[in-house]
Design a protein around this motif. Structure first.
Motif, short mmCIF file in Angstrom:
data_model
loop_
_atom_site.label_atom_id
_atom_site.label_comp_id
_atom_site.label_asym_id
_atom_site.label_seq_id
_atom_site.Cartn_x
_atom_site.Cartn_y
_atom_site.Cartn_z
N THR A 196 13.16 -2.88 21.40
CA THR A 196 12.30 -1.72 21.68
C THR A 196 12.21 -1.53 23.18
O THR A 196 11.79 -2.44 23.92
N PRO A 198 11.92 1.58 26.68
CA PRO A 198 11.55 2.95 27.04
C PRO A 198 12.67 3.91 26.60
O PRO A 198 13.85 3.61 26.79
N ALA A 199 12.27 5.04 26.01
CA ALA A 199 13.25 5.91 25.36
C ALA A 199 14.31 6.44 26.32
O ALA A 199 15.40 6.83 25.91
N LYS A 200 14.01 6.42 27.64
CA LYS A 200 14.98 6.97 28.60
C LYS A 200 16.18 6.05 28.82
O LYS A 200 17.18 6.46 29.42
N LYS A 214 12.97 6.62 17.18
CA LYS A 214 12.00 6.97 18.22
C LYS A 214 10.60 6.55 17.79
O LYS A 214 10.21 6.77 16.65
N ASN A 215 9.84 5.95 18.70
CA ASN A 215 8.47 5.55 18.38
C ASN A 215 7.48 6.50 19.04
O ASN A 215 7.81 7.15 20.03
N ALA A 216 6.27 6.53 18.50
CA ALA A 216 5.24 7.46 18.99
C ALA A 216 4.83 7.18 20.43
O ALA A 216 4.40 8.07 21.15
N ASP A 217 4.98 5.92 20.88
CA ASP A 217 4.50 5.56 22.22
C ASP A 217 5.54 5.77 23.33
O ASP A 217 5.41 5.21 24.42
N GLY A 218 6.55 6.58 23.07
CA GLY A 218 7.54 6.86 24.11
C GLY A 218 8.64 5.82 24.18
O GLY A 218 9.48 5.85 25.08
N THR A 219 8.62 4.90 23.25
CA THR A 219 9.70 3.92 23.22
C THR A 219 10.67 4.26 22.09
O THR A 219 10.42 5.15 21.27
N ARG A 220 11.75 3.50 22.07
CA ARG A 220 12.75 3.68 21.02
C ARG A 220 13.19 2.29 20.58
O ARG A 220 13.26 1.36 21.39
N ASP A 241 19.66 2.52 32.73
CA ASP A 241 20.01 3.93 32.82
C ASP A 241 21.49 4.03 33.13
O ASP A 241 21.87 4.20 34.28
#
Ligand code: ZN
Length: 830
Positions: A196, A198-200, A214-220, A241
């Motif tokens: 898990t 950060p989604a970026k 995708k998770n609700a807290d901005g993570t993936r 990145d």
């Protein structure tokens, strides 16, 4: 694993990364046989669910580890788990859990199982834990910086010049910093990892990316699955990145993860990978065994590169700009090295660090194999010879290749396991022949796949294929140390019509090597080959020849790992260059001729060598020219000018320009000026320095113009040199400001030499003071563990060298200032 180049400029990262504990007088290790780890429980499957805490550089982990007793029943389990906080350990019972008792010493978990399990009876333990890589203590002593396992790079984004990344480094036994396991190379396990992040960010791990959620807290949460077993030290996670560039091999994904700005050039750096996979698949007869092959670059990486299964990690030094690549891809051999590990290391793994030759000698030798296949035999031989020199220069003739006694397990990653082991494979290939050699590799790989092996497994495969007993070879080369030093004496007896070769083994000690060797006897272009065995301290061989041979060439295939002395004449070497003709035959001849440059025949040979078909030898010959000798100067000038203008190979062109610059002849000014616009930094840099010797004003103007354009490497240092020589010190201040602003790093270390060279040329006291202060500050900031190796470099080569130059230039107050910065012991002689 491939360590950084041992060149002094590459030393810093490896030192920082591999900082050895201070040497102590404790030599008990010399008597401690390093036996292969006992397998009480075997890993079967590892499932991890991890989340990262960038603020604290922690990782929250949940592990489901499936194991089974290897053979004998047991009611306990010991796992490696370094520096963790353990929250819970339980036996998984279907949908429920049963908590287990354990003792944890910060290094290992000793778990009482709920009952006794018999051999082969699988069970799964669940462990809830926090990994704290920066807080791991080596058995109660200081925090470690060489085996954190899990690395957070710029985790809070405080350094604007560095991306935020996470990467892992398992080898040798550091994976157990980030998941509880049996951290030994004779264990293998399949795995699944849920990461898990950060989604970026993108992620990379072993095996296949099965899903992303995708998770609700901005993570993936990324789910990676590796369904073929591999050793714990080969586990990998990378987060950051990255630009991801995709190729393929037979429908399998081949991908390159690089910093965003290197995205457009990634294929130029890594793009030969699919061809390498095809080549290694073909020669081993084992088609690439894994589901995909990814390569990723990591900032502040502690080594050169690491062959994690399906997910190789490279140092960010792999990243090169399009212009840097014009001079050749400095990382290509490393790409081959790590890839070959996917067979030798990952598919079949050395069962203990003592047997690391089964990984590293093959990976090292793959660099020769790849060069030979891709660029021809000369290129392969060049690689082989260079690696042999790396061993011979390493002063490690007392170490066995398979080493059961060592102080630290990191010690086996040395020039013996890599360079010497690679040469031992090269000689073996020559002895058994190509088809037997590769068939034996195939048998070794297929017999031991997904398992681990020791050097004897390799012997058995070679014996099976060749039908020959090879204990002598293994005992001599794998379980023994050293190499032969050969004194080879040639003569001819007119009366008996026999050529005689006396071979004297002059290495110290009692050991006498047994060597199967080819001897070629030449009459004109005619070659007769004889196969002989060297096996005594002194051996004498006779060969019939109606007249004195033009050349007797001992070791006709030039494959021996040896240091040799021969009494060949210049005429014989000239014959060797022309008719024996392998890379090393020609190189030896050039080397010999370069020591006889008063002899017109030697100069003629060097002139021929300047046009050698192989660029490495052209370059070698260029470097050997003694241009202080008027006859040499005259003889080679037109050839040098031609190479400087027309050679297609940039390093050759650059060297030719540099040597042509020594003529200081204005007629070449236009040639140099034209070369300033060459895309190669080396060509342009050498041209600028050559130009300044014949037309300093034009050179200065060009330097100013180029300083505003993209420049790096040799071009950048040439610009600085030319501007400084003219008294324009603006650029020097820019360079110093950049140096002062850099954090303690390999990059900064790499700049030292050019800073020193720059300062040695300046007569400006303020500038020199500022520069010397910056160097000294850097020197003093280096951590104690590696200071004993960096201090001699900085004080010796840099500062003392500068003092000498200052005194020669009559700049005594500058010399005194530098002297005041040296430790007492280094002040002697000034
Ligand atoms: Zn390696």
């Amino acid at each position: 694993m491939k360590k950084r180049s041992l060149l002094i400029l590459g030393i810093f990262a490896s030192l920082l990364g591999m900082a050895q504990p201070a040497t102590t007088a404790d030599t008990t290790w010399k008597k401690a046989f390093r036996e292969t780890s006992t397998r009480i429980n075997d890993l079967v499957h590892t499932k991890l669910d991890v989340k990262f805490d960038y603020d604290r550089s922690w990782m929250y982990g949940k592990a489901w580890i499936t194991l089974q007793p290897h053979f004998y029943k047991t009611d306990s389990l010991t796992l490696d788990a370094k520096g963790m906080e353990i929250k819970k350990i339980a036996m998984v019972k279907g949908a429920s859990m049963k908590e287990l008792k354990y003792v944890y010493d910060g290094w290992q978990l000793h778990i009482d199982l709920d009952r006794s399990y018999k051999g082969g009876e699988a069970y799964t333990v669940f462990i809830d834990y926090i990994s704290k890589p920066n807080e791991v203590k080596v058995k109660g002593s200081a925090a470690i910086n060489d085996a954190k396992g899990l690395y957070f790079i710029n985790p809070k984004g405080e350094d604007k010049n560095k991306p935020t990344q996470i990467w892992t480094q398992g080898e040798t036994e550091a994976s157990s910093v980030w998941f509880p396991t049996i951290d030994k190379p004779n264990q293998k396990t399949t795995d699944e990892i849920y990461m898990t992040v950060p989604a970026k960010y993108v992620t990379l791990s072993n095996g296949k990316l099965m899903s992303q959620k995708k998770n609700a807290d901005g993570t993936r949460t990324d789910y990676w699955k590796m369904d073929l077993p591999h050793a714990p030290y080969l586990f990998f996670m990378g987060v950051g990145d990255f630009a991801v560039v995709k190729d393929s091999y037979k429908g399998k994904e081949v991908s390159y993860y690089v910093d965003k700005e290197y995205g457009p050039v990634a294929r130029k750096i890594f793009g030969l990978t699919p061809e390498m996979i095809a080549f290694f698949s073909r020669i081993t007869g084992v088609d690439y065994p894994w589901v995909k092959y990814a390569q990723i670059t990591g900032h502040d990486y502690v080594s050169g590169a690491m062959e994690n299964t399906t997910a190789t990690l490279h140092s960010d030094a792999a990243q090169q700009t399009a212009r840097e690549l014009v001079d050749g891809n400095r990382w290509e051999s490393t790409i081959a090295h790590e890839l070959f590990h996917q067979w030798f290391g990952d598919y079949v793994t050395a069962e203990s660090w003592s047997n690391i030759t089964l990984n590293e000698s093959f990976a090292n030798y793959s660099e020769t194999l790849w060069n030979e296949y891709k660029y021809g035999k000369d290129s392969g031989d060049d690689q082989n010879f260079g690696d042999m020199q790396g061993y011979l220069g390493s002063n490690s003739s007392k170490k066995d290749l398979v080493r059961f006694y060592y102080n630290d397990k990191e010690d086996v990653f040395d020039a013996v396991s890599y360079n010497k082991g690679g040469r031992i494979l090269h000689m073996l290939r020559n002895y058994v022949g190509d088809s037997a050699f590769f068939k034996a590799l195939n048998l070794y790989l297929t017999t031991n796949k997904f398992k681990s092996g020791e050097a004897q497994n390799l012997r058995l495969a070679f014996e099976d294929v060749t039908g020959r007993d090879l204990n002598w070879y293994w005992n001599q080369w794998y379980y023994g140390s050293g190499h032969p030093n050969l004194d080879i004496n040639y003569s001819y007896d007119e009366a008996t019509k026999k050529a005689r070769v006396i071979v004297n083994q002059t290495q110290s000690g009692d050991k006498v090597f047994k060597l199967p060797v080819a001897v070629d006897v030449y009459n004109g272009a005619n070659k007769t080959r004889y196969q002989v065995w060297v096996k005594n301290k002194i051996d004498t061989f006779y060969f019939n020849s109606e007249r004195k041979p033009d050349l007797v060439n001992f070791d006709g295939d030039k494959m021996l790992l040896t240091v040799k002395k021969e009494n060949k004449t210049l005429d014989e070497y000239i014959h060797q260059y022309k008719f024996a003709g392998s890379y090393l035959d020609r190189r030896e001849a050039i080397d010999f001729a370069s020591k006889k440059q008063d002899d017109p025949k030697a100069v003629e040979l060097l002139k021929t060598a300047l046009k050698d078909k192989y660029e490495g030898l052209r370059n070698f010959a260029i470097g050997k020219l003694d241009l202080k000798k008027e006859t040499v100067r005259k003889a080679v000038e037109p050839v040098l000018a031609d190479l400087a203008k027309n050679d297609k190979n940039r390093p050759v062109k650059a060297s030719a320009i540099q040597r042509l610059g020594e003529y200081e002849s204005p007629e070449y000014a236009s040639l140099f000026k034209m070369a300033l616009n060459d895309s190669s930094y080396t060509v342009a840099g050498n041209a600028l320095e050559a130009l300044s010797a014949v037309d300093s004003l034009t050179a200065l103007n060009e330097a100013k113009r180029l300083s505003k354009l993209e420049n790096d490497g040799d071009l950048a240092s040439a610009i600085t040199t030319v501007m400084l020589a003219s008294g324009d010190e603006s650029i020097a201040n820019d360079v110093l400001a950049r140096f002062e602003g850099m954090a303690l790093s390999q990059e900064k270390f790499n700049m030292l030499q050019s800073i020193g060279s720059m300062l040695s040329k300046s007569s400006n006291m303020d500038l020199v003071k500022r520069g010397v202060d910056a160097i000294v500050e850097f020197r003093d900031a280096i951590p104690d563990g590696i200071k004993n190796q960096t201090d001699p470099f900085i004080n010796g080569i840099l500062l003392k060298g500068m003092i000498t130059k200052k005194k020669q230039a009559g700049l005594n107050d500058q010399a005194d200032y530098i002297l005041s910065k040296l430790p007492e012991a280094d002040k002697k002689g000034f």
